[in-house]
Motif scaffolding. Structure first.
Motif, short mmCIF file in Angstrom:
data_model
loop_
_atom_site.label_atom_id
_atom_site.label_comp_id
_atom_site.label_asym_id
_atom_site.label_seq_id
_atom_site.Cartn_x
_atom_site.Cartn_y
_atom_site.Cartn_z
N VAL A 53 42.49 43.13 50.59
CA VAL A 53 43.47 43.81 49.69
C VAL A 53 44.35 42.76 49.14
CG1 VAL A 53 45.58 45.34 49.51
CG2 VAL A 53 43.47 46.01 50.93
N HIS A 54 44.46 41.53 49.69
CA HIS A 54 45.42 40.50 49.13
C HIS A 54 45.00 40.18 47.70
CE1 HIS A 54 46.61 36.36 48.25
NE2 HIS A 54 47.37 36.27 49.14
N PRO A 55 45.89 40.29 46.68
CA PRO A 55 45.31 40.50 45.21
C PRO A 55 44.61 39.48 44.75
CG PRO A 55 47.81 41.00 45.47
CD PRO A 55 47.16 40.46 46.78
N GLU A 56 44.92 38.08 45.11
CA GLU A 56 44.09 37.10 44.63
C GLU A 56 42.90 36.83 45.32
OE1 GLU A 56 46.59 33.34 45.08
OE2 GLU A 56 48.10 34.04 43.94
N ARG A 57 42.65 37.26 46.64
CA ARG A 57 41.48 37.19 47.23
C ARG A 57 40.59 38.21 46.51
NH1 ARG A 57 43.59 36.59 53.57
NH2 ARG A 57 44.49 34.54 53.54
N ASN A 58 41.46 39.40 46.53
CA ASN A 58 40.48 40.54 45.85
C ASN A 58 39.67 40.14 44.54
OD1 ASN A 58 39.42 43.13 45.32
ND2 ASN A 58 41.37 44.19 45.33
N ARG A 59 40.78 39.65 43.71
CA ARG A 59 40.02 39.17 42.60
C ARG A 59 38.91 38.18 42.50
NH1 ARG A 59 40.44 39.69 37.15
NH2 ARG A 59 42.23 41.09 37.29
N GLU A 60 39.14 37.16 43.62
CA GLU A 60 38.24 36.18 43.58
C GLU A 60 36.85 36.89 44.19
OE1 GLU A 60 37.82 31.83 45.83
OE2 GLU A 60 39.35 33.16 46.22
N LEU A 61 36.80 37.57 45.13
CA LEU A 61 35.85 38.27 45.55
C LEU A 61 35.03 39.29 44.88
CD1 LEU A 61 37.30 39.18 49.31
CD2 LEU A 61 35.13 37.49 48.89
N SER A 62 36.01 39.78 43.92
CA SER A 62 35.07 40.75 42.88
C SER A 62 34.47 39.98 41.90
CB SER A 62 36.22 41.64 42.25
OG SER A 62 36.97 42.54 43.25
N ALA A 63 35.01 38.73 41.36
CA ALA A 63 34.59 37.96 40.21
C ALA A 63 33.21 37.33 40.78
CB ALA A 63 35.52 36.83 39.94
N LEU A 64 33.26 37.01 42.09
CA LEU A 64 32.14 36.39 42.82
C LEU A 64 31.10 37.58 43.10
CD1 LEU A 64 30.94 33.99 44.11
CD2 LEU A 64 31.85 34.64 46.28
N ALA A 65 31.32 38.66 43.31
CA ALA A 65 30.29 39.55 43.66
C ALA A 65 29.47 40.01 42.10
CB ALA A 65 31.03 40.99 44.06
N VAL A 66 30.39 40.06 41.21
CA VAL A 66 29.65 40.32 39.89
C VAL A 66 28.73 38.94 39.43
CG1 VAL A 66 30.16 40.91 37.63
CG2 VAL A 66 31.51 41.97 39.21
N GLU A 67 29.36 37.71 39.63
CA GLU A 67 28.71 36.65 39.15
C GLU A 67 27.42 36.44 39.68
OE1 GLU A 67 29.02 31.78 39.35
OE2 GLU A 67 30.78 33.14 39.94
N THR A 68 27.34 36.90 41.23
CA THR A 68 26.10 36.47 42.05
C THR A 68 25.18 37.69 42.04
OG1 THR A 68 27.32 36.91 44.03
CG2 THR A 68 27.44 34.54 43.40
N THR A 69 25.64 38.78 41.97
CA THR A 69 24.78 40.12 41.83
C THR A 69 24.26 40.51 40.72
OG1 THR A 69 26.65 41.78 42.15
CG2 THR A 69 25.90 40.86 44.08
N GLY A 70 25.00 40.32 39.70
CA GLY A 70 24.92 40.77 38.39
C GLY A 70 25.23 42.40 38.21
N LEU A 71 25.95 42.94 39.23
CA LEU A 71 26.16 44.28 39.35
C LEU A 71 27.65 44.78 39.21
CD1 LEU A 71 23.98 45.08 42.30
CD2 LEU A 71 23.36 45.11 39.98
N GLY A 72 27.80 45.49 38.21
CA GLY A 72 29.08 46.40 38.00
C GLY A 72 30.20 45.24 37.29
N ASN A 73 31.47 45.51 37.22
CA ASN A 73 32.37 44.51 36.51
C ASN A 73 33.49 44.27 37.51
OD1 ASN A 73 34.79 46.66 35.68
ND2 ASN A 73 32.84 47.92 35.29
N VAL A 74 34.44 43.40 37.08
CA VAL A 74 35.52 42.67 37.97
C VAL A 74 36.55 43.84 38.09
CG1 VAL A 74 36.78 40.97 38.05
CG2 VAL A 74 34.56 40.34 37.47
N ASP A 75 36.92 44.41 37.00
CA ASP A 75 38.11 45.12 37.10
C ASP A 75 38.09 46.34 37.89
OD1 ASP A 75 39.49 43.26 35.66
OD2 ASP A 75 39.41 44.56 33.67
N ASP A 76 36.78 46.86 37.96
CA ASP A 76 36.53 48.14 38.55
C ASP A 76 36.36 47.78 40.30
OD1 ASP A 76 36.73 49.77 36.66
OD2 ASP A 76 34.53 50.28 36.39
N LYS A 77 35.60 46.79 40.60
CA LYS A 77 35.36 46.05 41.97
C LYS A 77 36.88 45.94 42.59
CE LYS A 77 30.76 44.54 42.08
NZ LYS A 77 30.11 46.02 42.61
N ILE A 78 37.81 45.41 41.71
CA ILE A 78 39.22 45.02 42.32
C ILE A 78 39.55 46.45 42.76
CG2 ILE A 78 41.45 44.29 41.78
CD1 ILE A 78 40.13 42.30 39.77
N LEU A 79 39.63 47.26 41.95
CA LEU A 79 40.19 48.83 42.15
C LEU A 79 39.60 49.31 43.41
CD1 LEU A 79 42.04 51.11 41.52
CD2 LEU A 79 40.33 51.85 39.71
#
Length: 480
Positions: A53-79
């Motif tokens: 839930v930590h905002p900075e970590r959440n954004r970093e993990l969400s961006a990495l997830a989209v970058e490495t899986t190619g699935l979804g989008n960052v803002d929605d993953k954060i939410l």
């Protein structure tokens, strides 16, 4: 023995040793952790939740997830990461999982929560941060240790997530080995070996993994595939329904198994419903565009990885759909009449594409929905937009699903939402209809053993007359 066979034997031997080492460390950590009281356990759970839930970590993990899986989008993953974790913590706030959790003096029973031990958790690439966090929190709430088996695509995200979780465990003085992960590169051999050595296996994602877990000999909880059909009847508030369908179908580019896949619309309001859906951002494709899209979305009968969890404009470009309006569409709709393998739009699409069925009346909508579920997604869920409670009740009484979602955005509601009573989860049990062992949302109760102390009570032995009197009298057997 061939070189290939020898290599497979060596891989299996290596996997067994690798997993055995992880399990041994997990058992040592869990033996210490099971001595924690409820307050200490809840602190650990809160700490691990904050790792995501930590905002900075959440954004970093969400961006990495989209970058490495190619699935979804960052803002929605954060939410999604935030909402699912916050909702789960809400569910767990008052839950007792340590010591005596219930007393029933009238029955002479006392119930005591006990850990299951070491949990092996298989998690998919679609939600490589939210799902492992959800399973980890539930496991820790029951004083268990957990070993994560991410998908190869989700491994990098899971590894970074684990680093953050370990930092929070350090902060509260809990053993790091309560949460571990299979080492990279993730392999089928180590994943399957984990299924054999853990005390409980929980699997979300590939149905092959679910079947493997069930056949591993270890107690296992698997969840089923989605293919959600949603009915829009003549009493629905159409613009409200359209906005909710749009929000659900486009969220994270439809990575959720709870996203709508088919709309079953009654004839009386079909035209108005399509217009409402188009006002919300949908676009109905022509027959030729539908054929073009189908050719791009499926390769040799399999859903193409190039379209999974892509936005509608991206899919249009991949499919070569040139109509300019499609470049601004939020989602696509294709009219369909049939169901089955020869009609791939009738199955799960994992993309912002909806099949639309036009039916005569509610009876026809009910049968069409059943056909869709019989083909794919049986047991998972269905939805309806309506003001007619009789329609809702019939779905609940007769449709082979574990959840009927009423007047809600399906992807948000099905896994628990702040405005409904379903447990927050990313893993939906589909009951025997979906060949699953549970029919509810996977939650903390599934990670517990329960010991019952039974004391004597005043005997409650019934008489023969009390049990059989009415039956014998009804069938004239009273004096026989």
């Amino acid at each position: 023995m061939s070189n290939t066979q020898a290599s497979q034997v060596q891989d299996a031997t290596d996997a067994k040793a690798i997993v055995a080492s992880l399990v041994e460390r997990a058992r040592i950590a869990q033996a210490r952790y099971q001595q924690y009281n409820q307050t200490q356990v809840d602190e650990v759970v809160t700490a691990v939740a904050w790792a995501l839930v930590h905002p900075e970590r959440n954004r970093e993990l969400s961006a990495l997830a989209v970058e490495t899986t190619g699935l979804g989008n960052v803002d929605d993953k954060i939410l999604k990461n935030r909402r699912k974790t916050m909702g789960l913590l809400r569910d767990l706030q008052q839950a007792k999982t340590v010591g005596i959790i219930r007393e029933l003096p009238e029955l002479g029973l006392v119930e005591i929560a006990r850990p299951v031990g070491v949990v092996g958790a298989v998690v998919p690439s679609t939600n490589p941060a939210a799902t492992p966090t959800n399973k980890t929190i539930n496991a820790l709430k029951g004083r268990n240790a957990i070993i994560l088996a991410p998908s190869p695509k989700g491994q990098q995200t899971c590894t970074l997530l684990l680093e953050y979780m370990h930092a929070e465990l350090d902060r509260v003085g809990a053993p790091r080995d309560l949460i571990q992960q299979l080492p990279a590169p993730i392999s089928k051999a180590t994943t399957y070996e984990l299924m054999h050595q853990a005390d409980l296996v929980v699997v979300t994602g590939s149905q092959n993994n679910v079947r493997s877990a069930y056949s591993s000999g270890t107690p296992a909880i698997g969840v089923g595939a989605g293919n959600v059909p949603v009915i829009i009847d003549e009493s629905a508030e159409l613009d409200d329904a359209a906005q909710k369908i749009k929000a659900s179908k486009t969220f994270d580019n439809a990575t959720s198994c709870s996203s709508e896949n088919s709309l079953v619309i009654l004839d009386a309001i079909y035209t108005q419903a399509i217009e409402a859906l188009e006002r919300s951002g949908g676009m109905l494709l022509s027959d030729s565009e539908k054929q073009q899209l189908e050719a791009a979305m499926w390769e040799n009968g399999n859903l193409s990885r190039h379209v999974i969890a892509r936005s509608a404009p991206e899919i249009a470009r991949i499919a070569g759909l040139e109509r300019s309006e499609l470049q601004s569409a939020a989602f696509f709709m294709v009219e369909e009449q049939h169901v089955g393998e020869e009609y791939p739009f009738s199955g799960e699409k994992l993309s912002p594409v909806l099949a639309v069925y036009r039916v005569k009346d509610f009876d026809a909508a009910f049968e069409q929905t059943r056909r869709l579920l019989d083909y794919q997604g049986k047991g998972h869920s269905c939805g309806i937009h309506t003001q007619d409670d009789a329609h809702v009740q019939r779905l609940g009484l007769e449709m082979p699903v574990c959840r009927v979602i009423v007047n809600q955005a399906h992807a948000f509601a099905n896994g628990g939402n702040f405005d409904n009573g379903l447990p927050f989860s990313l893993s939906m049990g589909c009951g025997t209809w979906g060949e699953n062992s549970i029919s509810d949302n996977l939650n903390y109760r599934h990670y517990l053993n329960t010991t019952r102390i039974a004391r004597t009570i005043t005997p409650r032995e019934p008489t023969e007359e009390e049990l059989f009197g009415d039956y014998l009298q009804q069938y004239g057997l009273k004096n026989s």
